[in-house]
Design an enzyme around this catalytic site. Structure first.
Site, PDB file in Angstrom:
ATOM      1  N   HIS A 177       8.177 -10.559 -11.187  1.00  0.00           N
ATOM      2  CA  HIS A 177       7.627 -10.065  -9.886  1.00  0.00           C
ATOM      3  C   HIS A 177       7.013  -8.770  -9.965  1.00  0.00           C
ATOM      4  O   HIS A 177       5.858  -8.711  -9.378  1.00  0.00           O
ATOM      5  CB  HIS A 177       9.051  -9.713  -9.188  1.00  0.00           C
ATOM      6  N   ASP A 211     -25.823  -7.443  -2.264  1.00  0.00           N
ATOM      7  CA  ASP A 211     -24.681  -8.332  -2.939  1.00  0.00           C
ATOM      8  C   ASP A 211     -24.255  -7.492  -4.173  1.00  0.00           C
ATOM      9  O   ASP A 211     -24.768  -6.137  -4.488  1.00  0.00           O
ATOM     10  CB  ASP A 211     -25.296  -9.529  -3.476  1.00  0.00           C
ATOM     11  N   TRP A 260       8.376  -5.630 -16.693  1.00  0.00           N
ATOM     12  CA  TRP A 260       6.883  -5.647 -16.580  1.00  0.00           C
ATOM     13  C   TRP A 260       6.052  -4.925 -17.733  1.00  0.00           C
ATOM     14  O   TRP A 260       5.105  -4.924 -18.124  1.00  0.00           O
ATOM     15  CB  TRP A 260       6.197  -5.323 -15.339  1.00  0.00           C
ATOM     16  N   SER A 298     -10.806  -9.864 -16.588  1.00  0.00           N
ATOM     17  CA  SER A 298     -11.321 -10.092 -15.191  1.00  0.00           C
ATOM     18  C   SER A 298     -11.450  -8.608 -14.564  1.00  0.00           C
ATOM     19  O   SER A 298     -12.498  -8.376 -14.037  1.00  0.00           O
ATOM     20  CB  SER A 298     -10.180 -10.865 -14.358  1.00  0.00           C
ATOM     21  N   SER A 299     -10.473  -7.797 -14.619  1.00  0.00           N
ATOM     22  CA  SER A 299     -10.548  -6.424 -13.975  1.00  0.00           C
ATOM     23  C   SER A 299     -11.786  -5.669 -14.900  1.00  0.00           C
ATOM     24  O   SER A 299     -12.528  -4.817 -14.079  1.00  0.00           O
ATOM     25  CB  SER A 299      -9.176  -5.637 -14.187  1.00  0.00           C
ATOM     26  N   HIS A 359       0.066   4.471 -16.228  1.00  0.00           N
ATOM     27  CA  HIS A 359       0.088   5.632 -15.224  1.00  0.00           C
ATOM     28  C   HIS A 359      -1.385   5.467 -14.552  1.00  0.00           C
ATOM     29  O   HIS A 359      -1.249   5.196 -13.102  1.00  0.00           O
ATOM     30  CB  HIS A 359       0.319   6.996 -15.812  1.00  0.00           C
ATOM     31  N   GLU A 410      -2.875   3.079 -14.255  1.00  0.00           N
ATOM     32  CA  GLU A 410      -2.614   1.786 -13.287  1.00  0.00           C
ATOM     33  C   GLU A 410      -2.197   2.042 -11.884  1.00  0.00           C
ATOM     34  O   GLU A 410      -2.580   1.258 -10.731  1.00  0.00           O
ATOM     35  CB  GLU A 410      -1.845   0.858 -13.990  1.00  0.00           C
ATOM     36  N   TYR A 445      -2.693   4.697  -9.834  1.00  0.00           N
ATOM     37  CA  TYR A 445      -3.517   4.988  -9.268  1.00  0.00           C
ATOM     38  C   TYR A 445      -4.752   3.903  -8.765  1.00  0.00           C
ATOM     39  O   TYR A 445      -5.512   4.047  -7.840  1.00  0.00           O
ATOM     40  CB  TYR A 445      -4.451   6.293  -9.879  1.00  0.00           C
ATOM     41  N   SER A 482      -8.493   6.069   4.922  1.00  0.00           N
ATOM     42  CA  SER A 482      -9.336   7.214   5.387  1.00  0.00           C
ATOM     43  C   SER A 482     -10.182   6.527   6.551  1.00  0.00           C
ATOM     44  O   SER A 482     -10.592   7.252   7.710  1.00  0.00           O
ATOM     45  CB  SER A 482     -10.491   7.734   4.460  1.00  0.00           C
ATOM     46  N   HIS A 535       5.555  11.117 -18.694  1.00  0.00           N
ATOM     47  CA  HIS A 535       6.563  11.305 -17.704  1.00  0.00           C
ATOM     48  C   HIS A 535       7.477   9.922 -17.230  1.00  0.00           C
ATOM     49  O   HIS A 535       8.626  10.155 -16.750  1.00  0.00           O
ATOM     50  CB  HIS A 535       5.971  12.066 -16.428  1.00  0.00           C
ATOM     51  N   HIS A 536       6.876   8.889 -17.992  1.00  0.00           N
ATOM     52  CA  HIS A 536       7.754   7.620 -17.913  1.00  0.00           C
ATOM     53  C   HIS A 536       8.597   7.539 -19.014  1.00  0.00           C
ATOM     54  O   HIS A 536       9.318   6.557 -19.060  1.00  0.00           O
ATOM     55  CB  HIS A 536       6.655   6.397 -17.810  1.00  0.00           C
ATOM     56  N   THR A 567      -3.229  15.224  -4.057  1.00  0.00           N
ATOM     57  CA  THR A 567      -2.567  14.198  -2.964  1.00  0.00           C
ATOM     58  C   THR A 567      -2.264  14.862  -1.727  1.00  0.00           C
ATOM     59  O   THR A 567      -2.556  14.344  -0.566  1.00  0.00           O
ATOM     60  CB  THR A 567      -1.303  13.788  -3.732  1.00  0.00           C
ATOM     61  N   LYS A 580      -5.381  15.188   0.153  1.00  0.00           N
ATOM     62  CA  LYS A 580      -5.749  13.883   0.903  1.00  0.00           C
ATOM     63  C   LYS A 580      -4.790  13.852   2.278  1.00  0.00           C
ATOM     64  O   LYS A 580      -5.113  13.778   3.561  1.00  0.00           O
ATOM     65  CB  LYS A 580      -5.597  12.716   0.164  1.00  0.00           C
ATOM     66  N   ARG A 594      18.516   0.462 -13.382  1.00  0.00           N
ATOM     67  CA  ARG A 594      17.668  -0.569 -12.920  1.00  0.00           C
ATOM     68  C   ARG A 594      17.924  -1.973 -13.764  1.00  0.00           C
ATOM     69  O   ARG A 594      18.460  -1.999 -14.761  1.00  0.00           O
ATOM     70  CB  ARG A 594      16.257  -0.331 -13.041  1.00  0.00           C
TER      71      ARG A 594
END
Lengths: 275, 538
Positions: free
Chosen positions: B76, B106, B146, B175-176, B260, B262, B264, B275, B309-310, B335, B338, B457
């Site tokens: 998932h 293009d 994951w 790909s990314s 991390h 990722e 963002y 926006s 921090h993870h 943040t 924003k 979890r």
């Protein structure tokens, strides 16, 4: 003498019954942190509640602002939009004010972090090893107490305490600074006891350490659960800790890690099966 | 002879197979990405729905054992992140609208764009195969989460299931990376005359920052996956094996150095889309445009120095934790800029509450809610109680399942008419929004309670004390499912009814270049490059 001791112990048992009733585990339908049993968890709860009020305030502030803006500046009430796109004062303010709030938060946060992590002079040490899928406890200070494995109880035996109750709990004295050495024999695990405010990963090839000191008067049974994914039975390797008075602990040690009968019934669900 | 094919192109589209399989057109590739995202979203959603059904009461009802549940949970996460959110926001909306917004005909590298897309179905197929091949002794599939921490992903998963995941994620990663190179080149080199960086629409800014994050973060993921791969070979390396002098925690550092940024990568493009929507439906230009753009840059930069921090409970040095605590809190500042700028954009505006605006408003509010629990989790001391509990699950679903996904739907409804040429049915869209909004809140809000109460979890079964909030949470899954059904119904209805959309169906508030083109835009736009006037509103 033995008889007197047993009578006293039985009386003590009666007196401690309420604390068994309040054994620290998740509360039914609970929505807040579990009750603190150690100074670290007390401080952690205080900081959590302090930060909670701050973030609740921020959330409500944004919510009310949004509500007001949606009401006041809807196309119905305000058909012509302004063209304002800058306001230096405002932009500086909403950068500075959050910084101030964070500074207010970071001071107690750092204090808690160092209180938790800077190991004080501890009075005894226990060693915890995570296996797949059970916990093994050893008492390096007491060579006569053999290390033992604490297996989860199946539903038939554990009843309402299924996934919390084990066949052999870790026994520790109250009001004592205890160092916990944590390691693993294979996968990662995490030794977590919510009421003590501790959670430390068990990592193969490493020995992590943490500490706890159960507050006086907080004798009882405490429960925790493995908190790092460790495979098929990750959900089924609970931690059960029995906190007893210093005297009872001494007699437990003297008895090679077994309770005398009177104290044994402390454990209100299973009988002593330390071997 | 002009020699270069596109010089003498008429607007004629190639035949079906050539158009969709050999595609080099950024809009067609964008469409493919969006369709791919919807399919992956349905697969990932099915996995999470099964998990919620399992957890609706204590005991093991649906899954064979804990491993089968872990496989669903792991897949998932991977599918939703790599195959739903990223393809939708970057590949889908990025491909569709970045070239148009900056006035380019293009993408810079159309054929690489095609490669970027077609690596993804291959990757997804690898991941799906992994479900059905042996993973560990406990069954098929990979159940290591994951995050793929060793030893559970090395000695703990000896079967080929995890090898398929490594191959799939490497393909998705490449790909990314190709996509990121393409976007950076396009945005830096192909802006129309007069389109300076400081006039560029915020969505293009958000994709630019995201592309840099991808370019810097994904090679680290690729490297750590490759290290896992060689660790898994018998007699191979021992990077993460303590018996060979390695350290499993090293993987966690590498993983989160990617992981991390990722998060963002997933949320920044949503910031960009929100926006535009807020500005359009307030009929006002963005407030504090420069602050908004550089806040995203700041989030991107700081996002690279907060990864541990993870890992507050892995046994790190206390001074290191203190640093990561402080650095993490810093992210709250840009943040906040924003959030307040969006509010200020609406202030004084003339707000209409069309469907995209409803998603945008919900996004702002729910992102604040998910953001403040992030502030709570940043406090290393408190995190000891909350790490690896459902509080964390609630937190990151508020910023992703309600942040990134609400951003995606916000953009989808905003541009649906532009992309398809058809208008959606307002009532079906409103039913989708409200069911989804209520559903995800019912799923995830009670999970804060579960986490505070101590529920860890990745548990297939739990002590009975956690039953109440789990039941509520699972009930929310039904509501959300109904919401998704209305989304699909909305799509089908719109393509059956074919209500034509005008060039600018949102009116005066919509000012970016895509609104100057027809809906859908011509197969090749901007044969003559647009010129951006010098005195723009910014």
């Amino acid at each position: 003498m033995r008889l007197v001791y047993n009578i006293l112990a039985s009386l003590a048992l009666l007196l401690t019954l309420p604390s068994i009733a309040f054994a620290n585990k998740p509360t039914d339908g609970g929505y807040w942190l579990q009750d603190a049993a150690t100074p670290v968890m007390e401080e952690l709860t205080k900081l959590h509640n302090f930060v909670f009020w701050i973030i609740l305030g921020i959330t409500l502030f944004v919510m009310v602002m949004m509500g007001w803006i949606m009401y006041r500046f809807s196309a119905k009430r305000n058909p012509t939009a302004s063209k304002t796109t800058h306001h230096v004062g405002l932009e500086v303010a909403w950068t500075i004010v959050p910084i101030i709030i964070l500074l207010v938060m970071v001071v107690p946060s750092m204090r808690l972090l160092y209180f938790q992590d800077a190991l004080p002079e501890t009075e005894m040490t226990i060693k915890v090893t995570g296996n797949t899928w059970n916990w093994e406890y050893a008492y390096p200070d007491y060579p006569n107490v053999e290390s033992f494995i604490s297996n989860p109880l199946e539903k038939e035996d554990a009843g309402d305490l299924y996934l919390l109750k084990t066949d052999a709990s870790l026994v520790v004295p109250v009001d004592t600074k205890i160092k916990v050495l944590i390691t693993s024999s294979n996968n990662l695990h995490s030794f977590a006891v919510p009421a003590f405010g501790i959670k430390m990963d068990a990592v193969p090839g490493r020995i992590n350490e943490t500490w706890f000191e159960v507050n006086p008067g907080k004798e009882g049974t405490y429960f925790g659960q493995c908190s790092e994914l460790c495979g098929v039975n990750h959900y089924k390797m609970p931690i059960e800790i029995e906190v007893v008075s210093k005297e009872e602990f001494q007699s437990w040690v003297a008895n090679d890690g077994a309770f005398t009968t009177a104290v044994a019934s402390y454990d209100n669900v299973s009988i002593v099966a330390q071997d | 002879m002009a020699g270069i094919g596109y010089e003498d192109h008429d607007d004629g589209k190639p035949g079906f197979f050539a158009r969709w399989f050999y595609s080099t057109n950024h809009k067609d590739i964008g469409t493919l990405y969006l369709i791919f995202g919807i399919i992956s979203g349905i697969i990932g959603g099915y996995l999470s729905f099964m998990m919620r059904m399992e957890l609706s009461e204590p005991g093991i009802q649906i899954f064979e054992n804990g491993h089968a549940y872990n496989v669903f949970a792991s897949m998932h996460g991977l599918i939703m992140i790599f195959f739903m959110v990223m393809p939708a926001v970057i590949g889908g909306f990025g491909n569709w609208f970045v070239p148009i917004m900056i006035g380019a005909p293009d993408m810079a590298f159309p054929r690489m764009n095609n490669l970027s897309f077609w690596l993804l179905p291959v990757a997804l197929i690898c991941l799906l195969i992994s479900f059905f091949v042996p993973g560990s002794a406990s069954g098929n599939g990979f159940g290591g989460g994951w995050v793929m921490y060793p030893p559970l992903s090395t000695s703990g998963a000896p079967g080929p299931a995890f090898d398929f995941i490594i191959i799939g994620l490497l393909a998705a990663g490449f790909s990314s990376i190709f996509g990121a190179i393409n976007f950076i080149t396009t945005i830096l080199n192909m802006r129309a005359p007069g389109m300076t960086m400081h006039k560029m629409p915020l969505f293009a800014w958000s994709v630019l920052v995201t592309a840099f994050l991808l370019l810097l973060a994904l090679p680290v993921l690729a490297a750590s996956l490759f290290m896992l791969f060689t660790d898994r070979i018998d007699g191979g390396t021992g990077f993460f094996d303590p018996a060979m002098g390695g350290d499993p925690e090293m993987f966690q550092h590498l993983f989160w150095f990617f992981g991390h940024p990722e998060v963002y990568i997933m949320i920044l493009p949503a910031f960009g889309m929100v926006s535009h929507v807020v500005s359009t439906f307030s009929k006002k230009p963005i407030f504090g445009y420069l602050g908004m753009a550089y806040a995203m840059v700041a989030i991107g930069v700081v996002g690279f120095v907060v990864w541990a921090h993870h890992m507050y409970t892995v046994g790190m040095d206390v001074d290191l934790k203190a640093y990561f605590l402080a650095a993490t809190l810093v992210i709250a500042v840009p943040t906040g800029v924003k959030i307040f700028s969006w509010l200020a954009t609406m202030w004084g505006g003339s707000i209409s509450f069309s469907i995209p605006m409803q998603w945008a408003l919900a996004f702002i509010f729910l992102f604040v809610l998910g953001g403040v629990t992030g502030v709570m989790l940043a406090n290393a001391g408190v995190d000891v109680a909350l790490h690896d509990t459902y509080y964390v699950v609630a937190h990151f679903h508020y910023v992703l399942s309600m942040g990134a996904v609400f951003g995606i739907f916000c953009g989808f409804y905003y541009w649906f008419g532009k992309m398809s040429g058809y208008l959606y049915n307002k009532w079906l869209a409103a039913a989708h929004f409200w069911l989804f909004f209520i559903g995800v809140n019912v799923i995830f809000f009670p999970q804060h309670f579960l986490g505070l109460n101590g529920m860890p979890r990745r548990y297939v079964d739990y002590p009975q004390e956690f039953e109440l909030w789990n039941q509520v949470s699972s009930f929310g899954a039904y509501i959300t499912l109904a919401g998704v059904a209305f989304f699909l119904l909305m799509l089908v209805e719109a393509f059956i009814r074919k209500r034509p959309a005008g060039a600018n169906y949102w009116g005066e508030g919509a000012t970016t270049l895509e609104w100057t083109l027809s809906s859908p835009p011509p197969y090749h736009q901007f044969n003559t490059l647009p010129r951006i006037e010098q005195n723009d509103e910014h």
